[in-house]
Design an enzyme around this catalytic site. Structure first.
Site, short mmCIF file in Angstrom:
data_model
loop_
_atom_site.label_atom_id
_atom_site.label_comp_id
_atom_site.label_asym_id
_atom_site.label_seq_id
_atom_site.Cartn_x
_atom_site.Cartn_y
_atom_site.Cartn_z
N ASN A 7 0.87 -1.17 0.00
CA ASN A 7 0.00 0.00 0.00
C ASN A 7 0.91 1.22 0.00
O ASN A 7 1.46 1.60 1.04
CB ASN A 7 -0.89 -0.05 1.25
CG ASN A 7 -1.85 1.12 1.32
OD1 ASN A 7 -1.87 1.99 0.45
ND2 ASN A 7 -2.64 1.17 2.38
N ARG A 90 -2.60 -2.13 -3.24
CA ARG A 90 -3.83 -1.42 -2.90
C ARG A 90 -3.80 -0.10 -3.67
O ARG A 90 -2.85 0.67 -3.57
CB ARG A 90 -3.87 -1.14 -1.40
CG ARG A 90 -5.12 -0.40 -1.02
CD ARG A 90 -5.17 -0.12 0.45
NE ARG A 90 -6.40 0.57 0.75
CZ ARG A 90 -6.79 0.86 1.97
NH1 ARG A 90 -6.05 0.49 3.00
NH2 ARG A 90 -7.92 1.50 2.18
N HIS A 179 -12.69 2.59 0.88
CA HIS A 179 -12.71 1.48 1.86
C HIS A 179 -13.44 0.27 1.27
O HIS A 179 -13.96 -0.56 2.02
CB HIS A 179 -13.44 1.87 3.17
CG HIS A 179 -12.70 2.85 4.03
ND1 HIS A 179 -13.34 3.84 4.74
CD2 HIS A 179 -11.38 3.00 4.30
CE1 HIS A 179 -12.45 4.55 5.41
NE2 HIS A 179 -11.24 4.05 5.14
N ARG A 239 -10.42 14.58 9.16
CA ARG A 239 -11.26 15.08 8.06
C ARG A 239 -12.62 15.52 8.60
O ARG A 239 -13.20 14.84 9.44
CB ARG A 239 -11.49 13.99 7.02
CG ARG A 239 -10.24 13.58 6.28
CD ARG A 239 -10.61 12.62 5.14
NE ARG A 239 -9.43 11.98 4.61
CZ ARG A 239 -9.25 10.67 4.54
NH1 ARG A 239 -10.19 9.84 4.98
NH2 ARG A 239 -8.15 10.18 4.04
N GLU A 383 -8.13 -6.21 5.03
CA GLU A 383 -8.01 -5.77 3.64
C GLU A 383 -6.86 -6.47 2.92
O GLU A 383 -6.97 -6.82 1.75
CB GLU A 383 -7.81 -4.25 3.61
CG GLU A 383 -9.06 -3.49 4.03
CD GLU A 383 -8.77 -2.09 4.55
OE1 GLU A 383 -8.22 -1.98 5.67
OE2 GLU A 383 -9.10 -1.13 3.85
#
Ligand code: ADP
Length: 396
Positions: A7, A90, A179, A239, A383
C-alpha cells in the site's frame, strides 16, 4: 502461495507478506518519512518487532529495504524474493474503469494515470509502487486492487451529485466511495454469519482514522458515505466529513486561504482533531472527556451523532437491516462508541447487549441481545487478505 501486499502512499509504504491460501502473515510493516529521513517498522509474526532508522530518499530505496529485510539476517522470513509469487497493490482510485481487481499491464497503468486528477495524492504513489516492483522483480506479476471497485455497483440515483449532469459526463464528477476492500470483506463475513441467506441488508461501519459507512444490499454496495474523494461523509480523525459547501468560500475569505490550503485544512486539521483541539486519536479524546474536558465530550457526541444519522438513513434506504457491522480501529475496539451509536434505536429493532459489547475480545462476534431484530457484529477487517486473495485468483 506467498503474496507481497503493498500500500504505497506519498511518503509511506505499508506492506505484508501473506500466504494467500491460509491467510498466515509471515511479516508486515511500515516505512515512513520517505524523502524526509526514513524509518522502517517491521514485524515478524505476532511478537518480533524491529525498528530501523536510516536515510530513505525515495520509494525505490524503501521497497529495496523491505525486500532486503524479508530475505536477510535475523529479520529473514524467506530465502529469496523469488518465493514471492505476485505483488498485490492497494490502489486508491479506480474511477469508472475498474469494478474489480486486474493484473497490471501498460494499459492499466495508462488508465491509472488518467485517474490521477481524481486522486492526486494517492494514485501517483500507487503507480510508482507498481513501476518499482516491475523494475526490481521483472518476472513477478503485479495486481491492482482498487479501493473504489466494490462501490461500482451503486446505482446512478445513489452516485450522482445534484449538480448539472454534464459535470458527470464531462468531468466524471460523482460519488465513488472508498474502503471498498474492507466493506466487501466485512459484508461477506456478515453474510456467512447470517447463514448465507440470499437476500441480505447489511450496514458496515468502518470506523478508523478514516471512516465510512456502506449500505450493502444482497452483497453489493448500494450507497456509501465517502464521495468523489475520501473527504465526504462521517466526521473522521482529521477530516471534516460532510459540511455545507458554503463553508468553503466563507473560510477561504475569512482566513485568506487558497484552494490547496482549504482542502488541506478540511483533510488534515478538522474532524476530531479540529473540534477537540487535543488529538485525532480517539483514545486520547476519550481519556480527556473522562477527566471532564467538555470539548472532548462534544467531539465524541458529534462523531456518534453523525454515525447514527447515516445508520438510520441507510436503514431507511435498505428497508431495515439484517445486520450492522462494526470494524476498523474504533469499530473493533471502542465499546463506548458502539454503545453510544446503538443507543435508543430499539424502535428500529437494534438492541445492543451491553455485557457482550463490553467484552474485550479481538474476534468476530455478535453483540446484540437475543431479542434484537437486527444482528450487531464486530468483524475485524482484513483488507490485506482480500488483496492477497484477489491477486492469487488472478495469477494462479
Ligand atoms: P486507519 O484508518 O489509520 O487504519 P485504524 O483503523 O487503525 O486507522 O483506527 C485508528 C483509530 O482507532 C484511532 O482513532 C484510535 O484511537 C482508535 N482506537 C484504537 N484502539 C482503540 C480503543 N481501544 N478504544 C478507542 N479507540 C481506539
Amino acid at each position: 502461495m506467498l503474496i507481497f501486499v503493498l500500500n504505497a502512499g506519498s511518503s509511506s509504504l505499508k506492506y505484508q507478506l501473506i500466504h494467500a491460501q491460509t491467510a498466515e502473515v509471515k511479516a508486515s510493516g511500515l516505512v515512513e518519512r520517505i524523502g524526509i529521513d526514513g524509518i522502517l517498522k517491521h514485524e515478524i509474526g505476532e511478537n518480533k518487532k524491529i525498528t530501523f532508522e536510516c536515510p530513505i530518499p525515495t520509494h525505490k530505496e524503501a521497497i529495496n529495504l523491505i525486500l532486503h529485510t524479508l530475505t536477510h539476517a535475523e529479520t529473514k522470513v524467506i530465502d529469496s524474493i523469488k518465493e514471492i509469487k505476485a505483488i498485490g497493490h492497494r490502489v486508491a482510485h479506480g474511477g469508472e474503469y475498474f469494478d474489480k481487481s486486474v493484473i497490471v499491464t501498460p494499459s492499466v497503468l495508462r488508465k491509472m494515470e488518467e485517474l490521477v486528477p481524481l486522486a492526486p495524492l494517492h494514485n501517483p504513489a500507487n503507480i510508482l509502487g507498481m513501476q518499482i516492483c516491475q523494475n526490481l522483480m521483472p518476472n513477478t506479476p503485479n495486481v491492482a486492487v482498487f479501493d473504489t471497485a466494490f462501490h461500482q455497483t451503486m446505482p446512478e440515483v445513489h452516485f450522482l451529485f445534484p449538480v448539472p449532469h454534464e459535470d458527470y459526463t464531462e468531468h466524471y464528477l460523482r460519488k465513488y466511495g472508498f474502503h471498498g476492500t474492507s466493506h466487501y470483506y466485512v459484508s461477506q463475513q456478515a453474510i456467512k454469519l447470517l447463514g448465507n441467506k440470499r437476500n441480505t441488508k447489511i450496514i458496515v461501519c468502518h470506523l478508523g482514522n478514516g471512516s465510512s459507512i456502506c449500505a450493502v444490499k444482497d452483497g453489493k454496495s448500494l450507497n456509501t458515505t465517502m464521495g468523489l474523494t475520501p473527504l465526504g461523509g462521517l466526521m473522521m480523525g482529521t477530516r471534516s466529513g460532510d459540511i455545507d459547501a458554503g463553508v468553503i468560500p466563507y473560510l477561504m475569505d475569512k482566513k485568506g486561504m487558497d484552494t490547496h490550503q482549504i482542502i488541506d485544512y478540511l483533510n488534515k486539521k478538522s474532524g476530531m482533531l479540529g473540534v477537540s483541539g487535543i488529538s485525532s486519536d480517539l483514545r486520547e479524546i476519550i481519556s480527556a472527556a473522562s477527566e471532564g474536558d467538555q470539548r472532548a465530550q462534544v467531539t465524541i457526541d458529534m462523531m456518534c451523532n453523525r454515525i447514527r444519522k447515516y445508520l438510520c438513513a441507510y436503514s431507511g434506504l435498505l428497508g431495515g437491516a439484517d445486520a450492522i457491522c462494526f470494524t476498523a480501529g474504533i469499530g473493533e475496539n471502542s465499546n463506548l462508541i458502539r454503545e453510544q451509536v446503538c443507543a435508543n434505536l430499539e424502535f428500529m429493532g437494534i438492541e445492543l447487549d451491553k455485557e457482550k459489547n463490553n467484552l474485550l475480545l479481538p474476534l468476530t462476534r455478535e453483540i446484540n441481545k437475543k431479542s434484537s431484530k437486527t444482528k450487531i457484529f464486530i468483524i475485524p477487517t482484513n483488507e490485506e487478505f482480500v488483496i492477497a486473495q484477489d491477486t492469487y485468483n488472478l495469477i494462479k
